[in-house]
Design a protein around this motif. Structure first.
Motif, mmCIF file in Angstrom:
data_model
loop_
_atom_site.group_PDB
_atom_site.id
_atom_site.type_symbol
_atom_site.label_atom_id
_atom_site.label_comp_id
_atom_site.label_asym_id
_atom_site.label_seq_id
_atom_site.Cartn_x
_atom_site.Cartn_y
_atom_site.Cartn_z
ATOM 1 N N ALA A 1 3.040 13.695 -7.427
ATOM 2 C CA ALA A 1 2.839 12.922 -8.665
ATOM 3 C C ALA A 1 4.162 12.349 -9.158
ATOM 4 C CB ALA A 1 2.208 13.802 -9.743
ATOM 5 N N TYR A 2 5.239 13.151 -9.112
ATOM 6 C CA TYR A 2 6.559 12.661 -9.555
ATOM 7 C C TYR A 2 7.026 11.491 -8.685
ATOM 8 C CZ TYR A 2 6.938 17.005 -12.289
ATOM 9 O OH TYR A 2 6.718 18.024 -13.176
ATOM 10 N N GLU A 3 6.806 11.603 -7.368
ATOM 11 C CA GLU A 3 7.246 10.535 -6.456
ATOM 12 C C GLU A 3 6.484 9.235 -6.733
ATOM 13 O OE1 GLU A 3 7.057 11.725 -2.366
ATOM 14 O OE2 GLU A 3 8.748 13.126 -2.543
ATOM 15 N N ILE A 4 5.181 9.376 -6.982
ATOM 16 C CA ILE A 4 4.375 8.176 -7.251
ATOM 17 C C ILE A 4 4.840 7.509 -8.542
ATOM 18 C CG2 ILE A 4 2.041 7.398 -7.891
ATOM 19 C CD1 ILE A 4 1.004 9.570 -5.906
ATOM 20 N N GLU A 5 5.144 8.320 -9.556
ATOM 21 C CA GLU A 5 5.612 7.766 -10.830
ATOM 22 C C GLU A 5 6.861 6.922 -10.613
ATOM 23 O OE1 GLU A 5 7.109 9.185 -15.286
ATOM 24 O OE2 GLU A 5 6.625 10.709 -13.787
ATOM 25 N N GLY B 1 -6.415 17.906 -7.028
ATOM 26 C CA GLY B 1 -5.915 16.552 -6.787
ATOM 27 C C GLY B 1 -4.532 16.364 -7.365
ATOM 28 N N ILE B 2 -4.035 15.146 -7.229
ATOM 29 C CA ILE B 2 -2.661 14.848 -7.662
ATOM 30 C C ILE B 2 -2.685 14.533 -9.149
ATOM 31 C CG2 ILE B 2 -0.728 13.247 -7.346
ATOM 32 C CD1 ILE B 2 -1.830 13.031 -4.357
ATOM 33 N N PRO B 3 -1.936 15.306 -9.969
ATOM 34 C CA PRO B 3 -2.100 15.246 -11.441
ATOM 35 C C PRO B 3 -1.331 14.102 -12.095
ATOM 36 C CG PRO B 3 -0.482 16.905 -10.867
ATOM 37 C CD PRO B 3 -0.971 16.355 -9.561
ATOM 38 N N VAL B 4 -1.580 12.866 -11.643
ATOM 39 C CA VAL B 4 -0.900 11.723 -12.263
ATOM 40 C C VAL B 4 -1.576 11.397 -13.588
ATOM 41 C CG1 VAL B 4 -0.003 10.573 -10.213
ATOM 42 C CG2 VAL B 4 -2.369 10.201 -10.886
ATOM 43 N N LYS B 5 -0.784 10.846 -14.526
ATOM 44 C CA LYS B 5 -1.385 10.297 -15.745
ATOM 45 C C LYS B 5 -1.505 8.788 -15.534
ATOM 46 C CE LYS B 5 0.063 13.746 -19.065
ATOM 47 N NZ LYS B 5 0.829 14.019 -20.266
ATOM 48 N N TRP B 6 -2.344 8.171 -16.338
ATOM 49 C CA TRP B 6 -2.597 6.734 -16.110
ATOM 50 C C TRP B 6 -1.321 5.891 -16.085
ATOM 51 C CZ3 TRP B 6 -5.348 3.369 -13.930
ATOM 52 C CH2 TRP B 6 -5.148 2.025 -14.230
ATOM 53 N N PRO B 7 -0.380 6.050 -17.042
ATOM 54 C CA PRO B 7 0.810 5.179 -17.005
ATOM 55 C C PRO B 7 1.609 5.303 -15.711
ATOM 56 C CG PRO B 7 0.648 6.294 -19.112
ATOM 57 C CD PRO B 7 -0.381 6.915 -18.226
ATOM 58 N N HIS B 8 1.473 6.436 -15.000
ATOM 59 C CA HIS B 8 2.265 6.657 -13.790
ATOM 60 C C HIS B 8 1.711 5.907 -12.587
ATOM 61 C CE1 HIS B 8 3.145 10.767 -15.848
ATOM 62 N NE2 HIS B 8 3.762 9.766 -16.445
ATOM 63 N N THR C 1 9.112 8.932 1.778
ATOM 64 C CA THR C 1 9.605 10.207 1.262
ATOM 65 C C THR C 1 8.932 11.314 2.072
ATOM 66 O OG1 THR C 1 7.816 10.534 -0.313
ATOM 67 C CG2 THR C 1 9.664 9.186 -1.053
ATOM 68 N N GLN C 2 9.153 12.537 1.662
ATOM 69 C CA GLN C 2 8.549 13.658 2.389
ATOM 70 C C GLN C 2 7.019 13.571 2.397
ATOM 71 O OE1 GLN C 2 9.940 17.449 1.021
ATOM 72 N NE2 GLN C 2 8.583 18.618 2.338
ATOM 73 N N TYR C 3 6.475 13.014 1.288
ATOM 74 C CA TYR C 3 5.011 13.029 1.146
ATOM 75 C C TYR C 3 4.368 11.637 1.189
ATOM 76 C CZ TYR C 3 6.522 17.497 -0.821
ATOM 77 O OH TYR C 3 7.130 18.703 -1.013
ATOM 78 N N LEU C 4 5.134 10.580 0.893
ATOM 79 C CA LEU C 4 4.551 9.244 0.717
ATOM 80 C C LEU C 4 5.150 8.225 1.674
ATOM 81 C CD1 LEU C 4 4.742 8.909 -3.191
ATOM 82 C CD2 LEU C 4 2.726 9.502 -1.867
ATOM 83 N N ARG C 5 4.342 7.183 1.966
ATOM 84 C CA ARG C 5 4.884 5.995 2.652
ATOM 85 C C ARG C 5 4.457 4.761 1.856
ATOM 86 N NH1 ARG C 5 4.165 3.774 7.716
ATOM 87 N NH2 ARG C 5 6.314 3.670 8.401
ATOM 88 N N HIS C 6 5.386 3.821 1.732
ATOM 89 C CA HIS C 6 5.113 2.542 1.058
ATOM 90 C C HIS C 6 5.295 1.433 2.098
ATOM 91 C CE1 HIS C 6 6.847 -0.776 -1.803
ATOM 92 N NE2 HIS C 6 5.685 -1.111 -1.278
ATOM 93 N N VAL C 7 4.197 0.709 2.393
ATOM 94 C CA VAL C 7 4.222 -0.374 3.381
ATOM 95 C C VAL C 7 3.963 -1.696 2.661
ATOM 96 C CG1 VAL C 7 3.044 -1.337 5.409
ATOM 97 C CG2 VAL C 7 3.453 1.132 5.258
ATOM 98 N N ARG C 8 4.756 -2.716 3.029
ATOM 99 C CA ARG C 8 4.571 -4.054 2.418
ATOM 100 C C ARG C 8 4.310 -5.075 3.521
ATOM 101 N NH1 ARG C 8 8.828 -5.581 -1.941
ATOM 102 N NH2 ARG C 8 7.315 -4.465 -3.220
ATOM 103 N N ILE D 1 0.855 -1.185 0.000
ATOM 104 C CA ILE D 1 0.000 0.000 0.000
ATOM 105 C C ILE D 1 0.895 1.241 0.000
ATOM 106 C CG2 ILE D 1 -0.275 0.008 2.532
ATOM 107 C CD1 ILE D 1 -3.231 0.916 1.997
ATOM 108 N N ILE D 2 0.579 2.185 -0.888
ATOM 109 C CA ILE D 2 1.282 3.470 -0.915
ATOM 110 C C ILE D 2 0.257 4.522 -0.534
ATOM 111 C CG2 ILE D 2 2.403 5.187 -2.395
ATOM 112 C CD1 ILE D 2 3.364 2.886 -4.184
ATOM 113 N N TYR D 3 0.599 5.381 0.443
ATOM 114 C CA TYR D 3 -0.379 6.406 0.814
ATOM 115 C C TYR D 3 0.293 7.755 1.003
ATOM 116 C CZ TYR D 3 1.071 5.335 5.689
ATOM 117 O OH TYR D 3 1.786 5.136 6.845
ATOM 118 N N VAL D 4 -0.467 8.790 0.679
ATOM 119 C CA VAL D 4 -0.009 10.163 0.886
ATOM 120 C C VAL D 4 -0.209 10.474 2.363
ATOM 121 C CG1 VAL D 4 -0.377 12.586 0.278
ATOM 122 C CG2 VAL D 4 -0.695 10.800 -1.459
ATOM 123 N N LYS D 5 0.854 10.891 3.046
ATOM 124 C CA LYS D 5 0.775 11.156 4.488
ATOM 125 C C LYS D 5 -0.116 12.384 4.736
ATOM 126 C CE LYS D 5 5.358 11.141 4.882
ATOM 127 N NZ LYS D 5 6.721 11.092 5.455
#
Length: 988
Positions: free
Chosen positions: A854-858, A887-894, A956-963, A837-841
């Motif tokens: 958006a760049y970090e998620i990509e 909202g966060i301006p991701v494109k689908w491929p990202h 990262t500053q904005y995201l956490r990735h938990v496995r 799970i990846i979530y924006v803090k």
């Protein structure tokens, strides 16, 4: 004299050639929905392609398709008439398709049965578990009409191979491949290549008899799907095998053998026969085995796979090229591919080479082999010693070619005839290839409009804009003649790719057709991508490629330049970074992607220097967010002033269900109406003449405020007016006060029947397609009479609807067991394979950082793509919004590896969920779950505290990735809009 064939034998062989291909497929039974049948018959023009081939074979009756929708109808039809082939296009929603094939096979064991199905992951799993004993072949169908032609040819080749080989020694090409996806891709390429060769000869032939000789003598193609079948076919035809194309890994003695291709190659080599062998493998390390076998090697993962295959066949299997050599060194100087090539290169051939080839009748043989008799006869009688200067000989050959081509080309009729295209024309095609996804959809809508005249009312006409499709074969020609594939498939950036494409030349034959098109079209022109994969049933490519708009210019040549550049820019968009990422994400091969281009009148009215319709819309027959008394099946529409780009970009639109047009949430309170209705719109800038096209297809669109629309006078019939003194919203247009885009006259007061029309079109379209649909449309009011309007259908495409059943009531799952729980869910089914799970803090969230997030998620998504894993993605606001504040301006491929995407509202950041965008189209096509949760108002649940206590794989500053070690099971009940993401077993 012994080497010269005896004339009488040649005559005898002529007769034998005429007796080839005796067993034919005359009637094909198609078990499919009406829409699938339409795609095969009308768009693919399979009837026309086969008819052309049959007339060239001097046969009078090409196969006829009879369409039925189920097993009962099929059995009834089979009793009435003889069929040589049955094609099933199963709607994978139904459970009994393979059982139906078995039942039919019991009664008609001799009729081959072929299954055509889009090969998504779900379909692959389904097929693996089925008993396929009744099915002769399974093919992966992505709307490529060439595959159908290949299937018919493959079965006919199977029926005729033995007789034709025995009769005149017709050659066999053997393809050994067990991957359905790959042989479904390779066979059309192979047949296209072989038929092209014989079609070339038939084009040059002077009479039907010569055409028959050439076409009927083409090599047959045989498909083997395991080692034993490959050996059996090889042994049967070993003296007549032109070449072998074999995969490396396939079934051998009932198990998958990673070296089966190598072993088969050894078997072939032991015979001592010199047979060209092409070894294919997904693992480049297997090249050593190809070298040991003296075979060519092709990497199946190569993006240029079809080009590689074609090249190897050309090089190894003895097709076509006339090699000009240096007689002293015997080295190749150049190769002549065809007649045009010879015309171009004749003056470059050195004297000694020309004398060598002329004196040995190589030129006359080149013409004879292609059945071009007039030049062949003359050149055969040429004595080289007659020419003191070889320039005379060159000129003679050149003049003969010109004269022959003039004669050959006279009387050719194009599908698009410039002198016949007039203001009454509505849909035409340039080229012989496919119309692509959008073109297919438009053609289908055109037939529906014709079939249902009652859709149009007195004051509300329904139509499609005047359209011309430049088919996929023009794209092929453009790519090959300009040699753009090496650059296009490279890692060059988008700007570089566009720059090279704009420098390239479109086929010259397009120019006059385009000029004739301008004569008729009076409004601006939209240049839309229409690729083969775009809008295919199970994985729509909506919004991945470009759509440009260009103004209508008085200067024809300036108009030609602008339109040509726009076409080239659409072609270039196939190879942009996002498109390639999308291809990877969808496990598609770039060779299956071909681009047609739709040229279409832009719907709208000119207001000074800008152009736009009264309003545009997107409507779907399934509503994933029903409110109040709406039901999912009542459908949903989003409409907005101006061009439709505003809607697909996720702008604020007016949302309503066509069956509940008075129930408009956005107008339910004054505060909501002022905050949640459209404030901007898109129009085409008529003064931007596109000196240089940009990778941004909206470079010449204006994003304007409602004040400017008000000045244009385009708001009068679609707005309400806010009166700040009385603090109320009045229905209709009044001077002064803020204008609110409410469409009140249309939806509340029925100035014209928009809701009724949408409801009818969605219901009928869904029935005819056999699945839920999405349409795009535009409406233009008659400025002189606002009660008159024309409703233009711009697009129809399927929404993928996975019907996996959820038996439990997700309302009963306690929050403590879940990471996430939502009562507003898009998606169906259960996923037990997600661990991440990846979530924006939320603690450090600020919407001004959305672009950075958006760049970090990509970056994170790229790792998941490499690992072929999925994750759950949680963040505030609208995912994919082009407005970074919403909202966060991701494109689908990202975010292509996200299995569930969650829009989570925060106390101080409340954004309503988005819907109806291309972004959503892609989510639904992959069965991705979409959850909306607003824990601050007890709407759904998100246990961020639980996640914060888990160790992070990456932070990262904005995201956490938990496995987690165990999966976080996702359950979605799309019918009731419920969904949960369960905590992993080890933590509960």
């Amino acid at each position: 004299m012994s080497g010269i064939p005896d004339f009488k034998n040649l005559v005898f062989k002529d007769t034998s050639f005429a007796n080839l291909m005796n067993k034919r497929i005359y009637n094909i039974l198609l078990i499919a929905t009406k829409y699938d049948a339409f795609m095969l018959e009308d768009d693919g023009r399979v009837d026309e392609q086969i008819f052309n081939e049959y007339t060239s074979l001097s046969l009078r009756y090409p196969p006829r398709f009879t369409q039925v929708t189920n097993e009962e109808e099929a059995l009834t039809e089979l009793k009435k008439k003889n069929y040589e082939l049955i094609i099933c296009m199963p709607n994978m929603d139904s459970r009994d398709i393979f059982a139906a094939a078995k039942e039919i096979k019991i009664h008609y064991p001799e009729i081959p049965i072929v299954v055509l199905t889009p090969f998504s992951k779900e379909v692959s799993k389904r097929v693996e578990g089925e008993d396929l004993s009744a099915i002769d072949y399974v093919f992966s169908w992505l709307g490529n009409s060439e595959l159908l032609l290949a299937i018919i040819k493959l079965i006919e080749d199977k029926m005729n191979a033995r007789d034709d080989v025995d009769s005149v020694g017709v050659q066999i090409i053997l393809l050994v491949e067990d991957s359905v996806r790959f042989y479904s891709s390779a066979l059309p390429h192979l047949y296209k290549f072989v038929l092209e060769q014989s079609q070339e000869f038939s084009k040059e032939a002077l009479n039907e008899h010569q055409r028959t000789l050439r076409m009927r003598g083409r090599p047959k193609i045989k498909l083997a799907r395991n080692y034993e079948e490959a050996v059996r076919i090889f042994d049967q035809y070993r003296d007549n095998i032109l070449g072998i194309i074999s995969d490396m890994s396939f079934m051998h003695e009932g198990v998958k053998d990673p070296y089966a291709g190598y072993k088969f190659g050894q078997y072939v080599r032991k015979t001592g026969l010199i047979i060209p062998f092409v070894l294919e493998s997904s693992e480049s390390s297997n090249k050593v085995y190809a070298e040991e076998l003296n075979a060519s090697f092709i990497d199946k993962n190569s993006k240029s796979y079809p080009q590689d295959l074609r090249k190897k066949i050309m090089q190894r299997f003895g097709f076509g090229d006339f090699l000009i050599i240096n007689p002293e060194t015997r080295k190749e100087i150049m190769r002549i591919k065809d007649l045009k090539d010879l015309q171009r290169k004749i003056f470059e051939i050195p004297d000694n080479s020309l004398v060598y080839h002329l004196s040995r009748n190589h030129f006359s043989r080149f013409f004879f082999s292609r059945a071009m008799f007039p030049p062949a006869v003359i050149l055969k009688d040429v004595d080289v010693s007659d020419y003191k200067d070889m320039d005379e000989a060159r000129q003679l050959i050149f003049d003969l070619i010109v004269q022959y081509r003039r004669m050959k080309n006279s009387g050719i009729v194009a599908v698009f005839q410039k002198d016949r295209f007039d203001e009454y024309s509505n849909f035409a095609r340039i080229g012989e290839g496919s119309l692509g996804g959008k073109g297919r959809g438009l053609a289908f809508i055109g037939t529906m409009v014709k079939r249902y005249p009652n859709w149009s009312k007195d004051n509300f006409e329904i139509n499609i804009p005047r359209t011309v499709v430049i088919c996929t074969d023009i794209f092929d020609e453009f790519m090959e003649t300009n040699e753009l594939y090496p650059l296009a498939l490279s890692d060059a950036d988008d700007d570089t790719i566009l720059k090279y494409f704009l420098r390239a030349s479109l086929p010259a034959r397009l120019i006059e057709d385009l000029m004739a098109f301008f004569e008729v079209i009076k409004s601006p022109i939209a240049i839309r991508s229409s690729s083969l994969l775009e809008d295919s049933h199970y994985q729509p490519f909506a919004g991945i490629y470009a759509t440009y708009m260009v103004p209508k210019l008085e200067d024809k040549y300036e108009m030609l330049r602008t339109l040509s550049d726009a076409i080239k820019a659409v072609y270039a968009s196939v190879f942009y970074k996002d498109s390639k990422a999308y291809m990877t994400a969808t496990s598609n091969l770039i060779d299956q992607e071909k681009m047609a281009v739709v040229l279409q009148e832009v719907v709208g009215t000119k207001y000074n220097n800008r152009f736009y319709p009264t309003f545009s819309g997107v409507a779907r027959s399934l509503n994933f967010y029903p409110i109040g008394n709406e039901k999912a099946e009542d459908g949903i529409a989003n409409i907005a002033l101006g061009l439709g780009k505003y809607i697909v970009d996720g702008g604020l639109t007016l949302r309503f269900s066509p069956r509940h047009p008075h129930n408009i949430l956005q107008m339910s309170s004054m505060d909501y109406a002022l905050r949640e209705t459209q404030t901007r719109f898109y129009a085409l800038d008529l003064e931007n003449l596109a000196d240089q096209f940009s990778i941004d297809d909206a470079f010449n669109l204006l994003k304007l405020s409602l004040k400017e629309a008000d000045q244009d006078g385009s708001l009068k019939f679609i707005t309400s007016t806010y009166d700040p003194y009385d603090q109320i919203i009045r229905d209709g247009y009044y001077p002064g006060g803020r204008k609110i885009i409410s469409f009140v006259n249309i939806l509340q007061h029925d100035v014209f029947p928009l809701a009724e029309t949408l409801s009818a079109v969605l219901q009928t379209g869904q029935e005819e397609m056999g699945r839920p649909i999405e349409i795009e449309f535009a409406v233009n009011l008659d400025p002189s009479d606002p009660r008159k309007a024309i409703f233009y259908l711009l697009q129809v495409r399927p929404i993928v609807d996975n019907k996996e059943v959820i038996n439990e009531d997700l309302r009963n799952v306690p929050n403590e067991s879940t990471i996430l729980s939502s009562t507003s869910v898009l998606g169906h089914g259960i996923d037990k394979e997600v661990h991440d799970i990846i979530y924006v803090k939320s603690g450090s969230f600020n919407s001004s950082n959305n672009q950075l997030i958006a760049y970090e998620i990509e970056k994170m998504n790229r790792k998941f793509t490499d690992e072929k894993k999925n994750y759950v993605l949680v963040g505030p606001g609208r995912w994919g919004s082009s407005d970074t504040w919403l909202g966060i301006p991701v494109k689908w491929p990202h975010i292509s590896n996200a299995r569930v995407i969650v829009e989570s509202g925060l106390e101080n950041y409340r954004i309503d969920p988005s819907q109806g965008t291309h972004f959503f189209q892609n989510l639904t096509s992959f069965g991705v779950g979409y959850f909306t949760v607003n824990p601050f108002k007890q709407d759904g649940w998100f246990d961020e505290d639980f996640l914060n206590k888990q160790p992070a794989v990456e932070e990262t500053q904005y995201l956490r990735h938990v496995r987690f070690d165990s999966p976080i099971v996702v359950k979605m009940d799309g019918k009731n809009s419920l969904g949960v993401v369960m905590k992993p077993a080890e933590t509960v």
